[in-house]
Design a protein around this motif. Structure first.
Motif, PDB file in Angstrom:
ATOM      1  N   ILE A 166       0.562   0.210 -21.092  1.00  0.00           N
ATOM      2  CA  ILE A 166      -0.077   1.520 -21.270  1.00  0.00           C
ATOM      3  C   ILE A 166       0.607   2.506 -20.328  1.00  0.00           C
ATOM      4  O   ILE A 166       0.736   2.245 -19.128  1.00  0.00           O
ATOM      5  CB  ILE A 166      -1.587   1.442 -20.941  1.00  0.00           C
ATOM      6  CG1 ILE A 166      -2.293   0.480 -21.908  1.00  0.00           C
ATOM      7  CG2 ILE A 166      -2.226   2.832 -20.978  1.00  0.00           C
ATOM      8  CD1 ILE A 166      -3.739   0.187 -21.531  1.00  0.00           C
ATOM      9  N   SER A 167       1.029   3.626 -20.874  1.00  0.00           N
ATOM     10  CA  SER A 167       1.745   4.606 -20.058  1.00  0.00           C
ATOM     11  C   SER A 167       0.775   5.462 -19.246  1.00  0.00           C
ATOM     12  O   SER A 167      -0.051   6.186 -19.813  1.00  0.00           O
ATOM     13  CB  SER A 167       2.591   5.511 -20.958  1.00  0.00           C
ATOM     14  OG  SER A 167       2.947   6.685 -20.267  1.00  0.00           O
TER      15      SER A 167
ATOM     16  N   GLU B 194      -2.143  10.784 -18.303  1.00  0.00           N
ATOM     17  CA  GLU B 194      -2.245  11.954 -17.420  1.00  0.00           C
ATOM     18  C   GLU B 194      -1.973  13.251 -18.189  1.00  0.00           C
ATOM     19  O   GLU B 194      -2.692  14.233 -18.042  1.00  0.00           O
ATOM     20  CB  GLU B 194      -1.249  11.811 -16.251  1.00  0.00           C
ATOM     21  CG  GLU B 194      -1.660  10.743 -15.248  1.00  0.00           C
ATOM     22  CD  GLU B 194      -0.503  10.234 -14.398  1.00  0.00           C
ATOM     23  OE1 GLU B 194       0.614  10.781 -14.500  1.00  0.00           O
ATOM     24  OE2 GLU B 194      -0.736   9.270 -13.632  1.00  0.00           O
ATOM     25  N   ASN B 195      -0.931  13.243 -19.008  1.00  0.00           N
ATOM     26  CA  ASN B 195      -0.604  14.446 -19.772  1.00  0.00           C
ATOM     27  C   ASN B 195      -1.729  14.813 -20.729  1.00  0.00           C
ATOM     28  O   ASN B 195      -2.064  15.993 -20.883  1.00  0.00           O
ATOM     29  CB  ASN B 195       0.701  14.236 -20.558  1.00  0.00           C
ATOM     30  CG  ASN B 195       1.906  14.259 -19.639  1.00  0.00           C
ATOM     31  OD1 ASN B 195       1.806  14.709 -18.483  1.00  0.00           O
ATOM     32  ND2 ASN B 195       3.028  13.762 -20.115  1.00  0.00           N
ATOM     33  N   ALA B 196      -2.343  13.785 -21.349  1.00  0.00           N
ATOM     34  CA  ALA B 196      -3.437  14.061 -22.282  1.00  0.00           C
ATOM     35  C   ALA B 196      -4.645  14.625 -21.529  1.00  0.00           C
ATOM     36  O   ALA B 196      -5.299  15.564 -21.996  1.00  0.00           O
ATOM     37  CB  ALA B 196      -3.810  12.784 -23.035  1.00  0.00           C
ATOM     38  N   LEU B 197      -4.928  14.077 -20.373  1.00  0.00           N
ATOM     39  CA  LEU B 197      -6.050  14.610 -19.581  1.00  0.00           C
ATOM     40  C   LEU B 197      -5.765  16.045 -19.145  1.00  0.00           C
ATOM     41  O   LEU B 197      -6.625  16.923 -19.234  1.00  0.00           O
ATOM     42  CB  LEU B 197      -6.292  13.721 -18.342  1.00  0.00           C
ATOM     43  CG  LEU B 197      -7.034  12.402 -18.614  1.00  0.00           C
ATOM     44  CD1 LEU B 197      -6.920  11.463 -17.410  1.00  0.00           C
ATOM     45  CD2 LEU B 197      -8.522  12.675 -18.931  1.00  0.00           C
ATOM     46  N   MET B 198      -4.554  16.279 -18.671  1.00  0.00           N
ATOM     47  CA  MET B 198      -4.216  17.615 -18.141  1.00  0.00           C
ATOM     48  C   MET B 198      -4.128  18.667 -19.245  1.00  0.00           C
ATOM     49  O   MET B 198      -4.090  19.854 -18.958  1.00  0.00           O
ATOM     50  CB  MET B 198      -2.932  17.545 -17.324  1.00  0.00           C
ATOM     51  CG  MET B 198      -3.183  16.884 -15.966  1.00  0.00           C
ATOM     52  SD  MET B 198      -1.851  17.100 -14.756  1.00  0.00           S
ATOM     53  CE  MET B 198      -0.723  15.833 -15.251  1.00  0.00           C
ATOM     54  N   ALA B 199      -4.090  18.216 -20.491  1.00  0.00           N
ATOM     55  CA  ALA B 199      -4.098  19.179 -21.596  1.00  0.00           C
ATOM     56  C   ALA B 199      -5.464  19.872 -21.728  1.00  0.00           C
ATOM     57  O   ALA B 199      -5.592  20.885 -22.415  1.00  0.00           O
ATOM     58  CB  ALA B 199      -3.736  18.476 -22.904  1.00  0.00           C
ATOM     59  N   HIS B 200      -6.483  19.334 -21.057  1.00  0.00           N
ATOM     60  CA  HIS B 200      -7.806  19.977 -21.063  1.00  0.00           C
ATOM     61  C   HIS B 200      -7.813  21.112 -20.047  1.00  0.00           C
ATOM     62  O   HIS B 200      -7.386  20.942 -18.908  1.00  0.00           O
ATOM     63  CB  HIS B 200      -8.891  18.945 -20.726  1.00  0.00           C
ATOM     64  CG  HIS B 200     -10.280  19.446 -21.034  1.00  0.00           C
ATOM     65  ND1 HIS B 200     -10.880  20.450 -20.309  1.00  0.00           N
ATOM     66  CD2 HIS B 200     -11.178  19.075 -21.985  1.00  0.00           C
ATOM     67  CE1 HIS B 200     -12.089  20.682 -20.804  1.00  0.00           C
ATOM     68  NE2 HIS B 200     -12.299  19.853 -21.828  1.00  0.00           N
TER      69      HIS B 200
ATOM     70  N   ASP C 245      -9.441  12.278 -28.499  1.00  0.00           N
ATOM     71  CA  ASP C 245      -8.876  13.221 -29.479  1.00  0.00           C
ATOM     72  C   ASP C 245      -7.394  13.478 -29.229  1.00  0.00           C
ATOM     73  O   ASP C 245      -6.581  13.529 -30.152  1.00  0.00           O
ATOM     74  CB  ASP C 245      -9.603  14.579 -29.383  1.00  0.00           C
ATOM     75  CG  ASP C 245     -10.980  14.514 -29.987  1.00  0.00           C
ATOM     76  OD1 ASP C 245     -11.283  13.497 -30.658  1.00  0.00           O
ATOM     77  OD2 ASP C 245     -11.756  15.468 -29.790  1.00  0.00           O
ATOM     78  N   GLU C 246      -7.086  13.705 -27.987  1.00  0.00           N
ATOM     79  CA  GLU C 246      -5.751  14.181 -27.611  1.00  0.00           C
ATOM     80  C   GLU C 246      -4.686  13.083 -27.721  1.00  0.00           C
ATOM     81  O   GLU C 246      -3.541  13.337 -28.081  1.00  0.00           O
ATOM     82  CB  GLU C 246      -5.806  14.707 -26.160  1.00  0.00           C
ATOM     83  CG  GLU C 246      -4.528  15.318 -25.633  1.00  0.00           C
ATOM     84  CD  GLU C 246      -4.285  16.730 -26.192  1.00  0.00           C
ATOM     85  OE1 GLU C 246      -5.267  17.365 -26.634  1.00  0.00           O
ATOM     86  OE2 GLU C 246      -3.119  17.151 -26.195  1.00  0.00           O
ATOM     87  N   LEU C 247      -5.097  11.868 -27.380  1.00  0.00           N
ATOM     88  CA  LEU C 247      -4.138  10.771 -27.231  1.00  0.00           C
ATOM     89  C   LEU C 247      -3.884  10.112 -28.583  1.00  0.00           C
ATOM     90  O   LEU C 247      -4.802   9.699 -29.268  1.00  0.00           O
ATOM     91  CB  LEU C 247      -4.739   9.750 -26.257  1.00  0.00           C
ATOM     92  CG  LEU C 247      -3.809   8.687 -25.696  1.00  0.00           C
ATOM     93  CD1 LEU C 247      -2.823   9.313 -24.710  1.00  0.00           C
ATOM     94  CD2 LEU C 247      -4.637   7.615 -24.984  1.00  0.00           C
ATOM     95  N   ASP C 248      -2.629  10.010 -28.939  1.00  0.00           N
ATOM     96  CA  ASP C 248      -2.283   9.403 -30.222  1.00  0.00           C
ATOM     97  C   ASP C 248      -1.985   7.911 -30.008  1.00  0.00           C
ATOM     98  O   ASP C 248      -0.868   7.444 -30.223  1.00  0.00           O
ATOM     99  CB  ASP C 248      -1.068  10.145 -30.794  1.00  0.00           C
ATOM    100  CG  ASP C 248      -0.717   9.638 -32.178  1.00  0.00           C
ATOM    101  OD1 ASP C 248      -1.605   9.096 -32.851  1.00  0.00           O
ATOM    102  OD2 ASP C 248       0.462   9.776 -32.552  1.00  0.00           O
ATOM    103  N   GLN C 249      -2.993   7.192 -29.529  1.00  0.00           N
ATOM    104  CA  GLN C 249      -2.797   5.780 -29.180  1.00  0.00           C
ATOM    105  C   GLN C 249      -4.070   5.006 -29.505  1.00  0.00           C
ATOM    106  O   GLN C 249      -5.130   5.610 -29.679  1.00  0.00           O
ATOM    107  CB  GLN C 249      -2.491   5.652 -27.670  1.00  0.00           C
ATOM    108  CG  GLN C 249      -1.169   6.257 -27.239  1.00  0.00           C
ATOM    109  CD  GLN C 249       0.055   5.519 -27.782  1.00  0.00           C
ATOM    110  OE1 GLN C 249      -0.065   4.433 -28.363  1.00  0.00           O
ATOM    111  NE2 GLN C 249       1.229   6.134 -27.636  1.00  0.00           N
ATOM    112  N   PRO C 250      -3.993   3.664 -29.563  1.00  0.00           N
ATOM    113  CA  PRO C 250      -5.201   2.874 -29.851  1.00  0.00           C
ATOM    114  C   PRO C 250      -6.270   3.018 -28.755  1.00  0.00           C
ATOM    115  O   PRO C 250      -5.976   3.440 -27.634  1.00  0.00           O
ATOM    116  CB  PRO C 250      -4.683   1.437 -29.920  1.00  0.00           C
ATOM    117  CG  PRO C 250      -3.279   1.460 -29.435  1.00  0.00           C
ATOM    118  CD  PRO C 250      -2.782   2.856 -29.458  1.00  0.00           C
ATOM    119  N   ASP C 251      -7.485   2.623 -29.110  1.00  0.00           N
ATOM    120  CA  ASP C 251      -8.621   2.796 -28.191  1.00  0.00           C
ATOM    121  C   ASP C 251      -8.450   2.081 -26.860  1.00  0.00           C
ATOM    122  O   ASP C 251      -8.951   2.543 -25.837  1.00  0.00           O
ATOM    123  CB  ASP C 251      -9.914   2.278 -28.860  1.00  0.00           C
ATOM    124  CG  ASP C 251     -10.467   3.309 -29.827  1.00  0.00           C
ATOM    125  OD1 ASP C 251      -9.930   4.444 -29.845  1.00  0.00           O
ATOM    126  OD2 ASP C 251     -11.406   2.970 -30.565  1.00  0.00           O
TER     127      ASP C 251
END
Lengths: 551, 551
Positions: free
Chosen positions: B453-454, B459-465, B508-514
């Motif tokens: 898991i990257s 982090e990038n997905a969280l910071m997009a908020h 929503d933001e992350l294009d990855q599995p749960d």
């Protein structure tokens, strides 16, 4: 760090541009494939060579035109650790036998058709043991040969290529010198790496994956000016024009493949233009033509530019410099110059390529001024300049100096090969902007009263007259001036032009002092030529029967 | 052939582009001159060093910003045969002392101002014997130092530069590793030659004499990504932005000099954009910004493109690869793609540069698929990749493998340095088109149930908020899954966002599995950082006090 070898030149296109196309015109039609398929075939070739015990220390010759199998050999042979020796298929029998014997090639990859028949004819004089015919099958023959396609079919692609070292000889080429036997030079893996990277740079030939490159310069001429390596590393689309391509063949490939860049000697482009004039043709994809060997006529350069928006780029190079050693393009600060002024730059051989250093020296070894007028012999050095001839200590001693003559009084002993300069034999001027222009060959320049007169400049000025078909100028001995120019001119059928008229024309046309004018202009029936079509001035001098003290 | 040295890098611009401008912002104003004047000053510097007995075997350190004197040292030091060791002026005292001791530098060229004060403060701990202040005069001090300008004034330009060999160490740089002591690497003359030529190629940074280049990346960072050598060989106009340049300084230089191309880390370009937003500014000359160190935000890349017609080019590299090792540009066949699709390519680190080879392997050393999803560690090799750390056999053993793990069962003994692969420590994906993307550092990637898991992607997905100011994700031990992600988030002042809301946003933001979603998202006051401003995840992990079996 890893050694500088051809390995990354093979890795990059086969992994990053696997779908990019490679196209070849062959003796039996157009062949199309991709870097991916190329990669598998090269790995099979390496497996086949390795399987036969060929590798480091072995020299494998090729005798063929520009096509995909020859291109594969450019990689498969050096990737196996062996050395690729490309032989000029246009040479005379004696030279071919001499070259094969001198290089002691024991394996030969040969084109079907004419090249194979040549080898068959010379077979008893050649020390070659193994012959591979670059085709689907072997022509009927007494020679024990194998077909290239059978060889590949018999070998799975080799997964892990053998390790390589940068000092391994990887290439070999003979100069087609007009005097004496051809001389061999060898290129190491490192030299090819360094030269191909230089060729890729914007100051070199500016090659990228966006280019569709068609190298017309034969693969037996100095690694086809390094296109097979540089264009491959760039990931460019490549088009190989096959055996003896004529103007119609080239036009068809340009139109079909959208060729953006091509390269070859001036004659090719003159013929292409004539063909398009007569039959029409679409050159719209074409952006650049790299021209070497000799200068393209100014009118041809202008026509390509104005009528087809194609830039002809003059380049200079030698077998000893691995081809490209300078390229002529106007500098950024010349962008606002008018066409005539930039054309004057473009017709020169241009700016020395990255990695090289040069000196231009007179007979006494003194550096000449960079004024666009003072001529001297061009000396170059760099990691892409050979430092010796193969098996020829005599020629090596004659053509390389460890210091420019005159710079250091001492002997040439004790200097490393790094310090060696190649005497190019080219007489050049360098202008204030650093552009070099070849004005003559050292053996042809006329040395008159301590000054040098360019035979080529006189010839070009004479040939600018519409009644002149050919003109050759040689130096003849002279008591007071050492040498004086004598011109031989072939005039057009039906022309009644005479010497005084030609002399007036020359005085007008030539932007040089009066003492450049030939003492005599002879109208002759023909001018002797070499096998490659150049004026044979040696024979011409013998024929002239001139009197030394005719003043 | 000559050795591959820096000699032709000096010859070409000083002879072919003598009038081309070099501009530097210094501690006391803008300095302007030409390659011609540069050439004479470098020859004086070589004379001064040679005169002091410095040459092959000596290591000369620099401690300063990007200006003409530092640029001259880039040439004068290696042309004398000595080695240029560039020290990061932003390092902490301990690291500086360690580095100078480790490298055993005995001569130091230092900037006046802050850098000089640092050296003065540490003086008793430094083994340095000779100090040159890169200025007109020496600041008041107890140190026995000489001014650079006095040094040059005292020495006539050396006419004949000393001979060089390609294996001479010519450069040295320490990694600014976030763990442990900085590790030193050395670059030979040959390595710099090979890398700078690669940087010049269109597949590299595509440098020509038409460019006006401003390297913002400091000269103490991996040879300023090779600009001082590559741009010089190209004959480009160069602009050095001096000590601690801010956005206003950079804008002024871009406007004044018509900069066409610049390079540095993303922060610089974010700041420049903010400055232009607030105060206005003319970026019309600018064509390209090379971005490295970390990825530029997509929105910044879009704004430069759409509002200023400036292309940001992502590059990847390391101290161990001499900087640039890949560059991201769409391929020719993507020309008809829409903006969104090519932007997705541009945000990656791109295509490996000419001369390199790579493998991407999982924990077991198996090659991962090139599908843009499967992640593995990037291994690279080539003539521009070092094969060891200086004085650090432990680190060399850890970071280099002679074969990719798993490929060959045997030991790594018996292979030449050519066969060595650098373990980059970067976790990457490679897509179907060959574009690599760094998704994490090996030490930060979270290994959960055999999958990776990257942390950076989370982090990038969280910071997009918009309510999130900072986010750091680390792996915490887990009995069943080995590791699970835990996120620490700093929220904007006044924000009332809570964990469930952040979790929804992330899903929503992350294009990855749960199973990529963190087991816990903690809202914290601050996240610890390193001296260079990066998240200090090692300290963060220590602070977290997490329970391993929290499921």
């Amino acid at each position: 760090m890893s050694d500088l070898t051809l390995r990354p030149f093979f890795w990059r296109p086969t992994n990053l541009f696997p779908e990019t196309r490679l196209v070849a015109r062959t003796h039996d039609g157009i062949h199309e494939y991709t870097y991916d398929a190329f990669g598998r075939r090269v790995r099979s070739l390496v497996a086949a060579l390795t399987d036969r015990g060929l590798g480091p220390g072995d020299r494998i010759a090729t005798f063929g035109w520009n096509h995909h199998r020859h291109f594969e050999a450019y990689f498969g042979v050096p990737l196996s650790g062996a050395q690729l020796h490309t032989i000029n298929v246009m040479l005379g029998d004696d030279d071919i036998v001499h070259i094969v014997e001198d290089a002691a090639d024991d394996c030969l990859l040969v084109d079907p058709g004419e090249p194979f028949r040549t080898i068959e004819r010379l077979w008893d004089d050649l020390p070659i043991e193994r012959v591979v015919v670059m085709a689907e099958s072997v022509p009927e023959t007494d020679i024990d040969a194998v077909a290239y396609e059978d060889l590949l079919a018999d070998h799975e692609p080799m997964r892990e290529l053998p390790p390589l070292e940068e000092d391994l000889p990887a290439g070999m080429c003979y100069t087609s010198g007009t005097t004496g036997r051809p001389k061999g030079v060898e290129y190491t893996q490192k030299m090819i790496y360094a030269h191909a990277m230089m060729v890729m740079t914007p100051a070199g030939l500016d090659l990228s994956e966006r280019d569709v490159v068609m190298p017309v310069v034969p693969m037996f001429h100095v690694n086809s000016w390094e296109f097979p390596y540089a264009a491959t590393m760039a990931g460019a689309t490549q088009v190989y024009p096959g055996p003896s391509p004529d103007a119609a063949d080239l036009l068809e490939l340009i139109e079909r493949e959208g060729v953006t860049m091509t390269a070859g000697v001036p004659t090719v482009w003159i013929n292409l233009l004539e063909h398009v004039d007569e039959h029409g043709g679409d050159l719209s994809s074409l952006e650049r033509i790299v021209v070497g060997g000799s200068a393209a006529p100014a009118d041809i350069m202008r026509r390509y530019d104005e009528e087809f928006d194609v830039t002809m780029e003059h380049a200079w190079g030698m077998t000893e410099t691995m081809s490209i050693g300078s390229v002529s393009r106007p500098k950024a600060r010349m962008d606002d110059w008018d066409r005539e002024r930039t054309a004057a730059k473009r017709k020169k051989q241009g700016l020395l390529s990255p990695g090289l250093e040069m000196r231009v020296v007179d007979d006494d070894g003194e550096a000449v001024a960079w004024d666009g007028q003072s001529a001297g012999e061009l000396l170059v050095r760099g990691p892409t300049v050979v430092s010796e001839y193969y098996n020829r200590p005599d020629a090596t001693a004659a053509d390389f100096v460890s210091r420019p003559v005159g710079e250091t009084a001492g002997s040439s002993e004790g200097f490393s090969p790094s310090e060696k300069w190649l005497k190019t034999g080219d007489i050049v001027t360098v202008d204030e902007d650093g552009y070099l222009e070849v004005v003559d060959r050292a053996k042809d320049v006329i040395k008159s009263g301590g000054e040098w007169i360019s035979s080529i400049a006189l010839e070009n000025a004479l040939m600018a007259h519409e009644a002149v078909v050919e003109a050759a100028v040689v130096g003849v001995p002279h008591e007071k001036w050492q040498e004086r120019p004598l011109a031989c001119v072939v005039t057009a059928g039906g022309s009644t032009i005479d010497e005084p008229e030609l002399r007036d024309h020359l005085a007008d046309e030539l932007d040089q002092p009066d003492w450049w004018l030939p003492d005599e202009i002879r109208i002759v029936e023909s001018i002797p030529k070499t096998a490659t079509g150049k004026f044979d001035k040696k024979t011409l001098r013998g024929r002239l029967d001139v009197v030394a003290d005719d003043e």
